[in-house]
Design an enzyme around this catalytic site. Structure first.
Site, mmCIF file in Angstrom:
data_model
loop_
_atom_site.group_PDB
_atom_site.id
_atom_site.type_symbol
_atom_site.label_atom_id
_atom_site.label_comp_id
_atom_site.label_asym_id
_atom_site.label_seq_id
_atom_site.Cartn_x
_atom_site.Cartn_y
_atom_site.Cartn_z
ATOM 1 N N SER A 7 0.853 -1.195 0.000
ATOM 2 C CA SER A 7 0.000 0.000 0.000
ATOM 3 C C SER A 7 0.881 1.235 0.000
ATOM 4 O O SER A 7 1.661 1.445 0.935
ATOM 5 C CB SER A 7 -0.879 0.006 1.257
ATOM 6 O OG SER A 7 -1.378 1.316 1.458
ATOM 7 N N HIS A 31 -1.634 -1.458 -4.169
ATOM 8 C CA HIS A 31 -2.849 -1.130 -3.423
ATOM 9 C C HIS A 31 -2.952 0.386 -3.206
ATOM 10 O O HIS A 31 -2.021 1.014 -2.710
ATOM 11 C CB HIS A 31 -2.795 -1.855 -2.071
ATOM 12 C CG HIS A 31 -4.033 -1.752 -1.252
ATOM 13 N ND1 HIS A 31 -5.140 -2.556 -1.441
ATOM 14 C CD2 HIS A 31 -4.342 -0.936 -0.202
ATOM 15 C CE1 HIS A 31 -6.069 -2.245 -0.557
ATOM 16 N NE2 HIS A 31 -5.619 -1.261 0.205
ATOM 17 N N ASP A 33 -5.104 3.362 -1.471
ATOM 18 C CA ASP A 33 -6.076 3.662 -0.419
ATOM 19 C C ASP A 33 -6.660 5.052 -0.604
ATOM 20 O O ASP A 33 -5.967 6.046 -0.386
ATOM 21 C CB ASP A 33 -5.387 3.600 0.948
ATOM 22 C CG ASP A 33 -5.098 2.175 1.371
ATOM 23 O OD1 ASP A 33 -6.042 1.371 1.387
ATOM 24 O OD2 ASP A 33 -3.928 1.870 1.672
ATOM 25 N N MET A 35 -9.238 7.709 0.790
ATOM 26 C CA MET A 35 -10.015 8.019 2.007
ATOM 27 C C MET A 35 -10.596 9.421 1.902
ATOM 28 O O MET A 35 -9.899 10.339 1.457
ATOM 29 C CB MET A 35 -9.106 7.982 3.236
ATOM 30 C CG MET A 35 -8.380 6.684 3.438
ATOM 31 S SD MET A 35 -7.319 6.829 4.904
ATOM 32 C CE MET A 35 -6.429 5.275 4.807
ATOM 33 N N HIS A 64 -8.851 0.751 -3.205
ATOM 34 C CA HIS A 64 -9.649 0.494 -1.997
ATOM 35 C C HIS A 64 -10.337 1.802 -1.645
ATOM 36 O O HIS A 64 -9.729 2.709 -1.097
ATOM 37 C CB HIS A 64 -8.689 0.011 -0.891
ATOM 38 C CG HIS A 64 -9.325 -0.181 0.439
ATOM 39 N ND1 HIS A 64 -8.592 -0.352 1.603
ATOM 40 C CD2 HIS A 64 -10.627 -0.259 0.825
ATOM 41 C CE1 HIS A 64 -9.421 -0.497 2.622
ATOM 42 N NE2 HIS A 64 -10.657 -0.434 2.182
ATOM 43 N N MET A 66 -12.384 3.999 0.402
ATOM 44 C CA MET A 66 -12.948 4.210 1.743
ATOM 45 C C MET A 66 -13.670 5.541 1.724
ATOM 46 O O MET A 66 -13.236 6.536 2.342
ATOM 47 C CB MET A 66 -11.797 4.208 2.777
ATOM 48 C CG MET A 66 -11.217 2.836 2.991
ATOM 49 S SD MET A 66 -9.627 2.876 3.857
ATOM 50 C CE MET A 66 -8.523 3.032 2.465
ATOM 51 N N MET A 136 -11.108 -6.211 6.580
ATOM 52 C CA MET A 136 -10.140 -5.314 7.222
ATOM 53 C C MET A 136 -9.609 -5.959 8.504
ATOM 54 O O MET A 136 -10.383 -6.475 9.318
ATOM 55 C CB MET A 136 -10.796 -3.969 7.568
ATOM 56 C CG MET A 136 -11.143 -3.076 6.383
ATOM 57 S SD MET A 136 -9.745 -2.601 5.343
ATOM 58 C CE MET A 136 -8.659 -1.749 6.505
ATOM 59 N N GLY A 141 -8.686 3.541 7.871
ATOM 60 C CA GLY A 141 -8.450 4.969 8.097
ATOM 61 C C GLY A 141 -6.984 5.353 8.245
ATOM 62 O O GLY A 141 -6.603 6.437 7.835
ATOM 63 N N PHE A 142 -6.210 4.453 8.819
ATOM 64 C CA PHE A 142 -4.808 4.810 9.059
ATOM 65 C C PHE A 142 -3.899 3.608 8.837
ATOM 66 O O PHE A 142 -4.295 2.476 9.133
ATOM 67 C CB PHE A 142 -4.614 5.305 10.505
ATOM 68 C CG PHE A 142 -5.385 6.554 10.803
ATOM 69 C CD1 PHE A 142 -4.836 7.805 10.536
ATOM 70 C CD2 PHE A 142 -6.670 6.483 11.323
ATOM 71 C CE1 PHE A 142 -5.567 8.959 10.802
ATOM 72 C CE2 PHE A 142 -7.406 7.628 11.581
ATOM 73 C CZ PHE A 142 -6.845 8.876 11.316
ATOM 74 N N GLY A 143 -2.705 3.882 8.352
ATOM 75 C CA GLY A 143 -1.680 2.850 8.301
ATOM 76 C C GLY A 143 -1.034 2.716 9.669
ATOM 77 O O GLY A 143 -1.275 3.533 10.564
ATOM 78 N N GLY A 144 -0.248 1.666 9.836
ATOM 79 C CA GLY A 144 0.556 1.514 11.044
ATOM 80 C C GLY A 144 -0.205 1.101 12.291
ATOM 81 O O GLY A 144 0.289 1.260 13.399
ATOM 82 N N ASP A 174 -6.197 -6.461 5.194
ATOM 83 C CA ASP A 174 -5.583 -5.136 5.062
ATOM 84 C C ASP A 174 -5.443 -4.509 6.435
ATOM 85 O O ASP A 174 -6.436 -4.244 7.105
ATOM 86 C CB ASP A 174 -6.497 -4.286 4.163
ATOM 87 C CG ASP A 174 -5.910 -2.929 3.838
ATOM 88 O OD1 ASP A 174 -4.813 -2.613 4.307
ATOM 89 O OD2 ASP A 174 -6.585 -2.184 3.095
ATOM 90 N N GLY A 176 -1.981 -3.858 9.456
ATOM 91 C CA GLY A 176 -1.200 -4.488 10.524
ATOM 92 C C GLY A 176 -0.542 -5.801 10.157
ATOM 93 O O GLY A 176 -0.116 -6.548 11.041
ATOM 94 N N GLY A 196 1.496 -2.022 4.200
ATOM 95 C CA GLY A 196 2.052 -0.676 4.048
ATOM 96 C C GLY A 196 3.344 -0.548 4.822
ATOM 97 O O GLY A 196 4.443 -0.637 4.268
ATOM 98 N N SER A 197 3.230 -0.405 6.142
ATOM 99 C CA SER A 197 4.411 -0.203 6.998
ATOM 100 C C SER A 197 5.408 -1.341 6.894
ATOM 101 O O SER A 197 6.618 -1.104 6.914
ATOM 102 C CB SER A 197 3.987 -0.084 8.463
ATOM 103 O OG SER A 197 2.827 0.660 8.585
HETATM 104 C C1 DX5 Z 1 -5.901 1.351 6.217
HETATM 105 C C2 DX5 Z 1 -5.531 1.072 4.772
HETATM 106 C C3 DX5 Z 1 -4.376 0.153 4.620
HETATM 107 C C4 DX5 Z 1 -3.081 0.635 5.173
HETATM 108 C C5 DX5 Z 1 -2.342 -0.548 5.702
HETATM 109 O O1 DX5 Z 1 -7.150 1.942 6.266
HETATM 110 O O2 DX5 Z 1 -6.626 0.483 4.105
HETATM 111 O O3 DX5 Z 1 -4.229 -0.283 3.271
HETATM 112 O O4 DX5 Z 1 -2.270 1.279 4.224
HETATM 113 O O5 DX5 Z 1 -1.208 -0.088 6.335
HETATM 114 P P1 DX5 Z 1 -0.363 -0.978 7.341
HETATM 115 O O6 DX5 Z 1 0.117 -2.172 6.580
HETATM 116 O O7 DX5 Z 1 0.726 -0.047 7.737
HETATM 117 O O8 DX5 Z 1 -1.245 -1.366 8.488
HETATM 118 ZN ZN ZN Z 2 -6.369 -0.492 2.034
#
Ligand code: DX5
Ligand code: ZN
Length: 215
Positions: A7, A31, A33, A35, A64, A66, A136, A141-144, A174, A176, A196-197
């Site tokens: 991502s 991917h 994202d 939002m 994706h 959102m 999910m 909403g957020f990565g990490g 998707d 963590g 992502g992370s």
């Molecule tokens: C969260 C996104 C994810 C996000 C995942 O709402 O849909 O795609 O980028 O990030 P990580 O892998 O860092 O949790």
């Molecule tokens: Zn996503």
């Protein structure tokens, strides 16, 4: 084999080209994202960024969405050459079937996404219709964020229901995902992991993708 979808939410936006080329070279799916700050409590990027990304992406892209009213963006997703598009059941509700049909008419693979607090059985009516389900593993909403382990039971239940009906559908998770939980996800029946992370936060992102793939 498990497919890895980096991502770019976690990418270096000042050097985005480098991070996209990484996916072209080493990833399976790119991917994206999107939002809107309304369906989810964050704003990411929109089509002014995606239009540019699409010019250099050779890996298949997975949008994706959102956002509320995801259907307003389906034509745009298709015209950017994106192959897979998921929208949230929370946004679509009773329009879910109609939206899947619209994506199919545009030549896209259609995915239905749900947050961790939505019963996984809400997806069952779309088995045999959706090409993939995005379960999910964190709240969108957020990565990490930290992986929610109950997701694995939800994936296993969905996988069993798909098999029981003799249907075909891919399951994507998707949020963590990292080396420490990806094998358990694979065992539960996941086909695609978004990361992502775990990819862009690694010292060696290409090695991180191989480690997630496990082969
Ligand atoms: C969260 C996104 C994810 C996000 C995942 O709402 O849909 O795609 O980028 O990030 P990580 O892998 O860092 O949790
Ligand atoms: Zn996503």
């Amino acid at each position: 084999m498990l497919q890895i979808a980096p991502s770019i939410l976690a990418a270096d936006f000042l050097h985005l080209e480098k991070d996209i080329q990484l996916v072209n070279r080493c990833g399976d799916i790119l991917h994206l994202d999107v939002m809107d700050g309304s369906l989810v409590p964050n704003i990411s990027f929109g089509f002014s960024v995606i239009d540019q990304v699409a010019k250099i992406a050779t890996a298949p892209m997975d949008a994706h969405l959102m956002v509320v009213h995801p259907e307003r963006w389906f034509d745009k997703v298709a015209s950017d050459g994106i192959q897979m598009c998921s929208f949230h059941w929370e946004a679509a509700g009773s329009n879910t079937s109609r939206y899947i049909d619209r994506l199919h008419r545009l030549g896209l693979k259609a995915g239905v996404a749900i947050n961790p607090d939505v019963p996984v059985s809400r997806l069952y009516p779309y088995i045999g219709k959706a090409d993939y389900f995005l379960v999910m593993s964190v709240f969108a909403g957020f990565g990490g964020q930290k992986f929610i382990y109950e997701t694995l039971d939800r994936v296993a239940a969905l996988r069993a229901e798909i098999a029981r009906r003799g249907a075909q559908a891919l399951i994507e998770i998707d949020g963590g995902v990292y080396e420490g939980n990806v094998r358990a996800a694979e065992e539960a029946g996941v086909d695609i992991v978004v990361a992502g992370s775990a990819v862009y936060g690694a010292d060696d992102p290409a090695a991180a993708i191989s480690a997630l793939r496990g082969a």
